[in-house]
Scaffold this motif. Structure first.
Motif, PDB file in Angstrom:
ATOM      1  N   SER A 168      16.133  -7.810  14.159  1.00  0.00           N
ATOM      2  CA  SER A 168      14.383  -6.323  14.505  1.00  0.00           C
ATOM      3  C   SER A 168      15.136  -5.493  15.543  1.00  0.00           C
ATOM      4  CB  SER A 168      13.594  -7.391  15.370  1.00  0.00           C
ATOM      5  OG  SER A 168      12.782  -8.099  15.176  1.00  0.00           O
ATOM      6  N   GLY A 169      16.504  -5.627  16.155  1.00  0.00           N
ATOM      7  CA  GLY A 169      16.466  -3.916  17.151  1.00  0.00           C
ATOM      8  C   GLY A 169      17.221  -3.140  16.410  1.00  0.00           C
ATOM      9  N   TYR A 170      17.787  -3.621  15.032  1.00  0.00           N
ATOM     10  CA  TYR A 170      18.602  -2.622  14.192  1.00  0.00           C
ATOM     11  C   TYR A 170      17.521  -2.504  13.286  1.00  0.00           C
ATOM     12  CZ  TYR A 170      23.048  -3.022  15.811  1.00  0.00           C
ATOM     13  OH  TYR A 170      23.813  -2.342  16.302  1.00  0.00           O
ATOM     14  N   ILE A 171      16.372  -2.743  12.937  1.00  0.00           N
ATOM     15  CA  ILE A 171      15.576  -2.095  12.421  1.00  0.00           C
ATOM     16  C   ILE A 171      14.886  -1.050  12.869  1.00  0.00           C
ATOM     17  CG2 ILE A 171      13.045  -1.920  11.619  1.00  0.00           C
ATOM     18  CD1 ILE A 171      13.406  -5.668  11.118  1.00  0.00           C
ATOM     19  N   LEU A 172      14.473  -1.711  14.012  1.00  0.00           N
ATOM     20  CA  LEU A 172      14.089  -0.496  15.063  1.00  0.00           C
ATOM     21  C   LEU A 172      15.194   0.629  15.296  1.00  0.00           C
ATOM     22  CD1 LEU A 172      12.886  -2.075  18.068  1.00  0.00           C
ATOM     23  CD2 LEU A 172      11.360  -1.208  17.044  1.00  0.00           C
ATOM     24  N   LEU A 173      16.604   1.432  15.601  1.00  0.00           N
ATOM     25  CA  LEU A 173      17.438   1.224  15.378  1.00  0.00           C
ATOM     26  C   LEU A 173      17.461   2.429  13.772  1.00  0.00           C
ATOM     27  CD1 LEU A 173      20.492  -0.527  17.019  1.00  0.00           C
ATOM     28  CD2 LEU A 173      19.042   1.366  17.946  1.00  0.00           C
ATOM     29  N   GLY A 174      17.552   1.922  12.932  1.00  0.00           N
ATOM     30  CA  GLY A 174      17.250   2.814  11.511  1.00  0.00           C
ATOM     31  C   GLY A 174      15.925   3.201  11.808  1.00  0.00           C
ATOM     32  N   ALA A 175      15.347   2.866  12.178  1.00  0.00           N
ATOM     33  CA  ALA A 175      13.522   3.823  12.685  1.00  0.00           C
ATOM     34  C   ALA A 175      14.021   5.404  13.486  1.00  0.00           C
ATOM     35  CB  ALA A 175      12.271   3.435  12.901  1.00  0.00           C
TER      36      ALA A 175
ATOM     37  N   ASN B  23      11.247  -0.743  29.292  1.00  0.00           N
ATOM     38  CA  ASN B  23      13.005  -1.143  29.620  1.00  0.00           C
ATOM     39  C   ASN B  23      14.144  -1.403  28.654  1.00  0.00           C
ATOM     40  OD1 ASN B  23      11.324  -3.304  29.458  1.00  0.00           O
ATOM     41  ND2 ASN B  23      12.139  -3.920  31.493  1.00  0.00           N
ATOM     42  N   VAL B  24      13.798  -1.228  27.503  1.00  0.00           N
ATOM     43  CA  VAL B  24      14.622  -1.648  26.207  1.00  0.00           C
ATOM     44  C   VAL B  24      14.753  -0.128  26.082  1.00  0.00           C
ATOM     45  CG1 VAL B  24      14.844  -2.381  23.839  1.00  0.00           C
ATOM     46  CG2 VAL B  24      12.960  -3.374  25.285  1.00  0.00           C
ATOM     47  N   THR B  25      16.469  -0.070  25.915  1.00  0.00           N
ATOM     48  CA  THR B  25      17.610   0.883  25.606  1.00  0.00           C
ATOM     49  C   THR B  25      17.820   0.914  24.371  1.00  0.00           C
ATOM     50  OG1 THR B  25      19.475   0.324  26.497  1.00  0.00           O
ATOM     51  CG2 THR B  25      17.616   1.293  27.869  1.00  0.00           C
ATOM     52  N   LEU B  26      18.141   1.920  24.074  1.00  0.00           N
ATOM     53  CA  LEU B  26      19.326   1.702  22.581  1.00  0.00           C
ATOM     54  C   LEU B  26      19.819   1.622  22.634  1.00  0.00           C
ATOM     55  CD1 LEU B  26      18.352   5.886  21.517  1.00  0.00           C
ATOM     56  CD2 LEU B  26      17.566   3.938  21.181  1.00  0.00           C
ATOM     57  N   TYR B  27      21.447   1.407  24.064  1.00  0.00           N
ATOM     58  CA  TYR B  27      22.008   0.562  23.587  1.00  0.00           C
ATOM     59  C   TYR B  27      22.351  -0.597  23.789  1.00  0.00           C
ATOM     60  CZ  TYR B  27      26.063  -1.183  26.140  1.00  0.00           C
ATOM     61  OH  TYR B  27      27.094  -2.543  26.378  1.00  0.00           O
ATOM     62  N   GLN B  28      20.939  -1.526  24.447  1.00  0.00           N
ATOM     63  CA  GLN B  28      21.284  -3.075  24.123  1.00  0.00           C
ATOM     64  C   GLN B  28      20.287  -2.948  22.792  1.00  0.00           C
ATOM     65  OE1 GLN B  28      17.923  -2.651  26.862  1.00  0.00           O
ATOM     66  NE2 GLN B  28      18.518  -2.986  28.965  1.00  0.00           N
ATOM     67  N   LEU B  29      19.440  -2.322  22.205  1.00  0.00           N
ATOM     68  CA  LEU B  29      18.710  -2.694  20.618  1.00  0.00           C
ATOM     69  C   LEU B  29      20.595  -2.511  19.757  1.00  0.00           C
ATOM     70  CD1 LEU B  29      17.000  -0.503  20.020  1.00  0.00           C
ATOM     71  CD2 LEU B  29      16.493  -2.685  20.256  1.00  0.00           C
ATOM     72  N   LEU B  30      21.692  -1.643  19.822  1.00  0.00           N
ATOM     73  CA  LEU B  30      23.310  -1.782  19.167  1.00  0.00           C
ATOM     74  C   LEU B  30      23.933  -3.278  19.932  1.00  0.00           C
ATOM     75  CD1 LEU B  30      24.085   1.798  20.387  1.00  0.00           C
ATOM     76  CD2 LEU B  30      24.354   0.891  17.541  1.00  0.00           C
ATOM     77  N   THR B  31      23.674  -3.705  21.430  1.00  0.00           N
ATOM     78  CA  THR B  31      24.109  -4.490  21.680  1.00  0.00           C
ATOM     79  C   THR B  31      23.892  -6.173  22.209  1.00  0.00           C
ATOM     80  OG1 THR B  31      23.943  -4.600  23.864  1.00  0.00           O
ATOM     81  CG2 THR B  31      25.807  -3.654  23.838  1.00  0.00           C
ATOM     82  N   HIS B  32      22.972  -6.079  21.088  1.00  0.00           N
ATOM     83  CA  HIS B  32      21.651  -7.551  20.427  1.00  0.00           C
ATOM     84  C   HIS B  32      21.691  -8.041  21.953  1.00  0.00           C
ATOM     85  CE1 HIS B  32      22.590  -8.330  17.000  1.00  0.00           C
ATOM     86  NE2 HIS B  32      23.869  -7.010  16.995  1.00  0.00           N
ATOM     87  N   THR B  33      20.913  -7.253  23.558  1.00  0.00           N
ATOM     88  CA  THR B  33      20.589  -7.999  24.526  1.00  0.00           C
ATOM     89  C   THR B  33      19.592  -7.227  25.220  1.00  0.00           C
ATOM     90  OG1 THR B  33      22.226  -5.360  25.073  1.00  0.00           O
ATOM     91  CG2 THR B  33      22.832  -7.391  25.362  1.00  0.00           C
ATOM     92  N   ALA B  34      18.574  -6.720  23.728  1.00  0.00           N
ATOM     93  CA  ALA B  34      17.098  -6.406  24.516  1.00  0.00           C
ATOM     94  C   ALA B  34      16.495  -7.264  24.263  1.00  0.00           C
ATOM     95  CB  ALA B  34      16.552  -5.029  23.394  1.00  0.00           C
ATOM     96  N   GLY B  35      16.376  -8.907  24.509  1.00  0.00           N
ATOM     97  CA  GLY B  35      15.427  -9.424  24.359  1.00  0.00           C
ATOM     98  C   GLY B  35      13.882  -9.448  23.130  1.00  0.00           C
ATOM     99  N   ILE B  36      14.279  -8.792  22.324  1.00  0.00           N
ATOM    100  CA  ILE B  36      13.152  -8.844  21.082  1.00  0.00           C
ATOM    101  C   ILE B  36      13.501  -9.919  20.350  1.00  0.00           C
ATOM    102  CG2 ILE B  36      13.191  -7.439  18.934  1.00  0.00           C
ATOM    103  CD1 ILE B  36      14.112  -4.570  20.366  1.00  0.00           C
ATOM    104  N   PRO B  37      12.291 -10.810  19.883  1.00  0.00           N
ATOM    105  CA  PRO B  37      12.742 -11.352  19.109  1.00  0.00           C
ATOM    106  C   PRO B  37      13.319 -10.895  17.429  1.00  0.00           C
ATOM    107  CG  PRO B  37      10.131 -11.304  19.800  1.00  0.00           C
ATOM    108  CD  PRO B  37      10.686  -9.785  20.211  1.00  0.00           C
ATOM    109  N   ASN B  38      13.860 -11.907  17.340  1.00  0.00           N
ATOM    110  CA  ASN B  38      14.831 -11.805  15.812  1.00  0.00           C
ATOM    111  C   ASN B  38      13.586 -11.766  14.525  1.00  0.00           C
ATOM    112  OD1 ASN B  38      16.378 -11.336  13.382  1.00  0.00           O
ATOM    113  ND2 ASN B  38      17.830 -13.199  14.181  1.00  0.00           N
TER     114      ASN B  38
END
Length: 194
Positions: free
Chosen positions: A160-167, A103-118
């Motif tokens: 962390s979200g931006y590390i995922l976006l890089g991948a 349920n985590v989307t790319l949009y949520q990673l971009l907007t820091h709304t995914a809930g992924i630990p930093n």
């Protein structure tokens, strides 16, 4: 941010001297570039770039850009969407194998709304940040940690979200992150200094 205000004390000084005075008063250390009407007004450095080697800052001093990479990452993701290679509303699982949260989307990673630990807030981050690791090793540090909140329900800054976006950029484009940024952002814009 330093704001230059006209003060009676410095009225008689020239513009560059006013800037120098303000930089000195604020103990500024870094480089500045002031451009007006496409003409360079001031390009200079202040104080030390490296106090151990006594290297001064200058107009060509190279600085680490830290979180400014997020702007490049976001631009690359949007370019890949324009190319039809991804959709920011898709689940991260579609682009990263073994990602545990559907349920985590790319949009949520971009907007820091995914809930992924930093990752940079982890207790051992400072002691391990200078140890080179590959992207998958970085991702492994937070991949299976529980989400801090329901995706999309809150905002919490997350490197962390931006590390995922890089991948995602690497997986979707078939290029390394740095090569994609070079080919699709740096070169087309004539940005030669890296």
């Amino acid at each position: 941010m330093v704001v230059i205000q006209e003060e009676p004390v410095v009225q008689s000084l020239g513009f560059e001297q006013k800037v120098d005075k303000i930089m000195e008063e604020n103990m500024f250390s870094g480089s500045i570039l002031l451009v007006e009407d496409n003409k360079v007004k001031i390009a200079k450095g202040y104080n030390m770039a490296n106090s151990e080697t006594m290297q001064l800052n200058g107009p060509d001093t190279v600085f680490q850009i830290g979180s400014l990479t997020k702007a490049f990452t976001a631009a690359a993701i949007m370019q890949l969407q324009e190319m039809g290679k991804l959709n920011i509303n898709d689940s991260v699982q579609k682009y990263i194998e073994d990602y545990p949260y559907e349920n985590v989307t790319l949009y949520q990673l971009l907007t820091h709304t995914a809930g992924i630990p930093n990752l940079t807030a982890f207790p051992d981050f400072i002691s391990t940040m200078d140890i080179p690791v590959c992207v998958s090793e970085n991702i492994a540090k937070f991949l299976n940690k529980p989400l801090e909140f329901e995706p999309g329900s809150q905002f919490a800054y997350s490197n962390s979200g931006y590390i995922l976006l890089g991948a995602v950029i690497e997986n979707v484009s078939g290029q390394s992150y740095s090569q994609f940024i070079e080919d699709h952002i740096m070169s087309p814009l004539g940005m030669g200094n890296k």
